[in-house]
Design an enzyme around this catalytic site. Structure first.
Site, PDB file in Angstrom:
ATOM      1  N   CYS A 161       0.840  -1.214   0.000  1.00  0.00           N
ATOM      2  CA  CYS A 161       0.000   0.000   0.000  1.00  0.00           C
ATOM      3  C   CYS A 161       0.870   1.257   0.000  1.00  0.00           C
ATOM      4  CB  CYS A 161      -0.916  -0.013   1.216  1.00  0.00           C
ATOM      5  SG  CYS A 161      -1.955   1.456   1.321  1.00  0.00           S
ATOM      6  N   CYS A 197      -0.502   4.139   2.030  1.00  0.00           N
ATOM      7  CA  CYS A 197      -0.311   4.031   3.481  1.00  0.00           C
ATOM      8  C   CYS A 197       1.146   4.292   3.865  1.00  0.00           C
ATOM      9  CB  CYS A 197      -0.672   2.630   3.973  1.00  0.00           C
ATOM     10  SG  CYS A 197      -2.103   1.888   3.190  1.00  0.00           S
ATOM     11  N   ASP A 198       2.081   3.791   3.072  1.00  0.00           N
ATOM     12  CA  ASP A 198       3.484   3.766   3.522  1.00  0.00           C
ATOM     13  C   ASP A 198       4.441   4.618   2.696  1.00  0.00           C
ATOM     14  OD1 ASP A 198       2.679   1.921   5.443  1.00  0.00           O
ATOM     15  OD2 ASP A 198       2.986   0.231   4.098  1.00  0.00           O
TER      16      ASP A 198
END
Ligand code: FAD
Ligand code: NAP
Length: 332
Positions: free
Chosen positions: A136, A139-140
């Site tokens: 992701c 997300c990261d």
């Protein structure tokens, strides 16, 4: 505390399919209860711009899902933060067991549990998951400011992840096993134009390289798809974007599935192999897997559930073969 809740229509999943089913189910006065699962809003909550949702030239995925949730609530859906751990579809009412301890019984069920990211299955991928290996970018990605990263895959997700990562990383290498991308042409052209992106065609990820103290990624070893020749690339982050598998574990032993776990539905329908159980969205769709098609199937599932419940409830109210005088009275 354990309790049992009964609903006429239980919807499992809160992606576009689940929320659309909820809107239609609530407007049909079915008073649906929707269980959100561990990813409220579904897959679109881990992306940024969505550019193919009709009516919005561009909308942020998480914003779109907040709006869908609000819509489902506004028309009368009860939305519950729980995750279904097990479901018994062998008898009616169907019974689903929530992680919170609540048992949900239902006269009809719409399964809209979507899909989840696939992994390569390498031991080194597993070792560095959460420590440099991710599925992701939204997300990261932020953690890789000014660093080099690689993305594995050639579909829409891989290309979108690669483009998103160019906002942070100094260089993004897309590793693809063929010499042609599967992604939409518009995304491909953006990727090819981006000066931070390099594409490594015809290669597979062989191993994630890293250190253990502290755990972190330092590079990858890749292998040429035909010659097998191995090369190492330095990087701090590895993003795996090789597609998604249907989240059908809950029902795989009770419903007919195919093509690696997709729930089978009747042609032009969301009806599964068990009457009263309907499936919509990525859980059942191995071809299109789009937000709008998932929403469309959510609509179909709710309309079919409404018809099923009407038939069931009607048949309970009206005996199948009423005595002749009553039949005449009914016809009048
Ligand atoms: P999902 O969105 O997968 O939602 C599944 C839901 O089920 C989740 O809420 C989860 O919590 C719930 N759930 C799962 N198991 C359980 C359980 N046991 N109990 C309770 N709940 C459960 N499509 C587009 O059209 N345009 C795009 O731009 C686009 N971008 C994308 C970007 C990325 C990074 C990804 C991964 C996908 C993208 N897609 C896009 C595809 C799109 O997100 C999916 O097609 C769509 O979200 C599928 O919707 P769904 O409702 O079937 O399931
Ligand atoms: P996908 O379309 O199935 O693509 C998966 C990619 O990973 C393919 O390029 C595939 O290679 C590669 N791959 C698969 N297994 C591999 C392996 N073991 N090793 C190396 N590479 C491997 O999956 P996705 O990109 O996640 O997209 C899923 C669905 O969501 C699609 O329907 C997509 O359209 C949709 N989606 C849409 C958008 C959008 O509309 N903007 C954005 C994201 C996702 P091959 O090409 O060689 O098969």
């Amino acid at each position: 505390m354990s309790e049992t809740r009964h609903t006429r229509l239980l919807i499992i999943g809160s992606g576009p399919a689940g929320y659309t089913a909820a809107v239609y189910g609530a407007r049909a006065m079915l008073e649906p209860l929707l269980v959100q699962g561990i990813q409220p809003g579904g897959q679109l909550t881990i992306t940024t711009e969505v550019e193919n949702w009709p009516g919005d030239t561009e909308v942020q995925g998480p914003d779109l899902m907040v709006r869908m949730e609000a819509h489902a609530r506004a028309v009368g859906t009860e939305i519950v933060a729980d995750h279904i751990a097990a479901i018994d579809l062998s008898k009616r009412p169907f019974a689903a067991q929530g992680d919170t301890g609540t048992t949900y019984t239902a006269d009809a069920v719409i399964l809209a549990t979507g899909a989840q990211a696939r992994w390569l299955g390498l031991p080194s991928e597993e070792q560095f998951k959460g420590f440099g290996v991710s599925a992701c970018a939204t997300c990261d990605g932020f953690f890789y400011r000014g660093q080099e990263v690689v993305v594995v895959g050639g579909g829409n997700t891989a290309v979108e992840e690669a483009l998103f990562l160019t906002k942070f990383a100094s260089k993004v290498t897309l590793i693809h096993r063929r010499d042609e991308l599967r992604a939409d042409k518009v995304l491909q052209s953006r990727l090819f134009r981006n000066p931070k992106v390099e594409i490594l065609w015809d290669h597979n990820l062989d191993e994630v390289l890293g250190v253990t103290d502290p755990l972190g990624v330092t590079g990858v070893r890749v292998a040429h798809a035909t010659t097998g020749e191995k090369t190492e690339l330095p990087c701090s982050g590895v993003f795996i974007a090789i597609g998604h598998s249907p989240s059908s574990e809950l029902v795989a032993d009770q419903l007919e599935t195919h093509m690696g776990g997709y729930v089978v539905t009747a042609p032009d329908s969301t009806a599964t192999s068990i009457p009263g159980v309907f499936a919509a969205g990525d859980l059942t769709d191995h071809i299109y897997r789009q937000a709008v098609t998932s929403a469309g199937m959510g609509c179909m599932a709710a309309l079919e559930a409404e018809k099923f419940l009407a038939e069931q409830e009607g048949s309970e109210l009206i005996p199948a073969e009423p005595p002749r005088p009553e039949r005449q009275a009914l016809q009048r």
